[in-house]
Design a protein around this motif. Structure first.
Motif, PDB file in Angstrom:
ATOM      1  N   SER A 106       0.923  -1.278  -0.007  1.00 45.48           N
ATOM      2  CA  SER A 106       0.109  -0.072  -0.148  1.00 45.48           C
ATOM      3  C   SER A 106       0.857   1.311   0.102  1.00 45.48           C
ATOM      4  O   SER A 106       1.987   1.319   0.441  1.00 45.48           O
ATOM      5  CB  SER A 106      -0.853  -0.056   1.114  1.00 45.48           C
ATOM      6  N   VAL A 107       0.371   2.328  -0.605  1.00 52.17           N
ATOM      7  CA  VAL A 107       1.103   3.632  -0.624  1.00 52.17           C
ATOM      8  C   VAL A 107       0.423   4.719   0.044  1.00 52.17           C
ATOM      9  O   VAL A 107      -0.725   4.779  -0.490  1.00 52.17           O
ATOM     10  CB  VAL A 107       1.504   3.699  -2.297  1.00 52.17           C
ATOM     11  N   ALA A 108       0.809   5.698   0.664  1.00 47.78           N
ATOM     12  CA  ALA A 108       0.287   6.547   1.184  1.00 47.78           C
ATOM     13  C   ALA A 108       0.937   8.038   0.593  1.00 47.78           C
ATOM     14  O   ALA A 108       2.175   8.061   0.679  1.00 47.78           O
ATOM     15  CB  ALA A 108       0.258   7.004   2.559  1.00 47.78           C
ATOM     16  N   ALA A 109       0.009   8.718   0.071  1.00 47.46           N
ATOM     17  CA  ALA A 109       0.489   9.923  -0.726  1.00 47.46           C
ATOM     18  C   ALA A 109      -0.403  11.172  -0.539  1.00 47.46           C
ATOM     19  O   ALA A 109      -1.163  11.340  -1.160  1.00 47.46           O
ATOM     20  CB  ALA A 109       0.962   9.562  -2.146  1.00 47.46           C
ATOM     21  N   GLY A 110      -0.080  11.808   0.527  1.00 43.96           N
ATOM     22  CA  GLY A 110      -1.073  13.140   0.610  1.00 43.96           C
ATOM     23  C   GLY A 110      -2.511  12.365   1.168  1.00 43.96           C
ATOM     24  O   GLY A 110      -2.570  11.673   1.771  1.00 43.96           O
ATOM     25  N   GLY A 111      -3.458  12.996   0.343  1.00 45.38           N
ATOM     26  CA  GLY A 111      -4.885  12.519   0.497  1.00 45.38           C
ATOM     27  C   GLY A 111      -5.281  10.824  -0.197  1.00 45.38           C
ATOM     28  O   GLY A 111      -6.355  10.607   0.098  1.00 45.38           O
TER      29      GLY A 111
END
Length: 437
Positions: free
Chosen positions: A393-398
């Protein structure tokens, strides 16, 4: 006439009254009249001074009143104290790409990209009452995932009433991927029902969750809904008779009711950055056919959730059983369709994940994982259900996205059913992209 002459005249009047002349008497009368006038003038001046003093006193009182009014006005003009009351609105929009082995059309098109969900979240408090809710909008249905009010009874205990999460197993999820674990499709992960939940925070290394659920989130067997399959969580909605299809609408409806659920966990801290939670969960409730009690159901699980720096290990093992006379297969509903599960089975899951903080432009975090689940010893004698999900999984800003490669057998949403009897291993490559606000 000077004062000395007037005094002499008065003395003469007192001591020699018989020696005064007529002219002296006239002069004395004139002097008395003059004194009388002077006394009147003096009285008038005194009265004027008293009036001036009264006016000054009134003016002072008026100023004091004005000052009080100004102070009151200024006080009213002061900004109100900041209040923590308020409900915040959030949500998400998600889309999904999939490439599967079990659909010739999907393979021929090179996969399909589609709208997943639009959801809204409400969270906050008014006074001492908490509010938390989530509603999800799909192309094919609308479903409330949870909606409850809460109250902090004291420092340690909180009560929640409404559609709340059933306390069972590794909390809040027994998985890291988009598809959850095999337990989710049995109603034993991220399940939500209608009732009351008491939660004890972690204190002295242990925590406890106790709940009573009157029925499922759609109102039970007699809930006033257009379809009992239009829900987020998996729940039993009937039982299967011999000859019934796996995906048929249940001809014999059932509903969960009066369920007790408990989850106990103890937390160990081995050293800084290394913690382990071990726990046990159990639930027991009744099954109703709309007329009378038709049976009962129960489940238990042992679970472990350990964090070692950036690593996370989850283990869970348990059993479930639906006790309806002569029935070995149950009907379940969720995501606008019906499916089937064995009335009794054993479940085991093993999940491993590694979290990596990064700074690649907007990307702030990644998590790599492998989740494996197995359902076996089924009462309907069908083949085992298993699913293995490898991904990240990848978190990038919103934005938050899942990239999953799924291999499975007899697994819902991966070309099979939990009550299927296939020997074929299916594959699904899936990308879910969500924007959260």
């Amino acid at each position: 006439m000077h004062c000395k002459s007037r005094l002499a005249l008065c003395l003469a009047l007192v001591f020699s009254p018989f020696t005064l002349h007529a002219s002296d008497v006239d002069e004395l009368r004139q002097q008395l009249e003059l004194l009388k006038q002077q006394l009147q003038l003096l009285e008038q001046k005194i009265e004027q001074q008293e009036q001036q003093l009264a006016a000054q006193q009134q003016s002072i009182e008026s100023v004091e009143q004005s000052s009080t009014a100004v102070a009151s006005t200024l006080k009213n003009l002061e900004p109100a104290k900041a209040s923590s009351d308020g409900i915040s609105l959030g949500g998400a929009i998600r889309t999904n790409y999939s490439h599967t082995s079990y659909s010739d059309g999907n393979k021929n098109r090179g996969g399909d990209f589609a709208f997943d969900i639009f959801r809204l979240n409400l969270n906050g408090s008014i006074g001492d009452v908490l509010l938390n809710a989530e509603i999800r909008f799909f192309d094919y249905m609308t479903a409330v995932k949870y909606a409850y009010v809460g109250y902090q009874l004291n420092e340690d205990w909180q009560v929640q009433a409404g559609i709340t999460q059933v306390p069972f197993g590794n909390w809040p999820y027994n998985s890291h991927n988009y598809f959850f674990s095999t337990n989710y499709y049995l109603g034993l992960e991220d399940d939500h029902d209608l009732g009351i939940l008491f939660k004890r925070r972690v204190k002295d290394n242990w925590q406890l969750d106790l709940a009573f659920f009157k029925n499922d989130e759609l109102g039970g067997v007699d809930g006033y809904v257009s379809s009992r399959a239009d829900r987020y969580s998996y729940d039993v909605v009937g039982f299967r008779l011999p000859g019934d299809g796996i995906y048929d609408d249940p001809a014999q409806p059932l509903g969960e009711y009066n369920t007790l659920s408990g989850r106990f966990a103890y937390h160990f801290e081995h050293r800084e950055g290394v913690t382990t939670e071990v726990g046990i969960s159990a639930l027991h409730g009744g099954l109703h056919d709309g007329v009378s009690r038709a049976g009962n159901y129960n489940a238990w699980a042992l679970h472990l959730n350990s964090h070692f720096d950036r690593w996370n290990l989850q283990l869970q093992h348990g059993e479930y059983r639906y006790n309806v006379d002569g029935m070995d297969r149950m009907a379940v509903g969720s995501y606008a369709f019906f499916d089937s599960i064995a009335a009794k089975a054993t479940t085991s899951t093993v999940n491993l994940a590694y979290s990596l903080p990064v700074q690649w432009g907007p990307v702030t975090g990644m998590q790599f994982y492998n989740n494996y689940g197995l359902v076996y010893d089924k009462s309907d004698n069908t083949a085992d259900t298993w699913m293995n999900v490898t991904g990240f999984s990848v978190a990038a800003g919103g934005f938050f996205s899942y990239f999953d490669l799924v291999h499975a057998r007899n697994q819902p949403f991966v070309g099979g059913s939990a009550s299927g009897d296939s020997n074929d291993t299916e594959r699904r490559f899936n990308i879910n992209i969500g924007y959260y606000f």
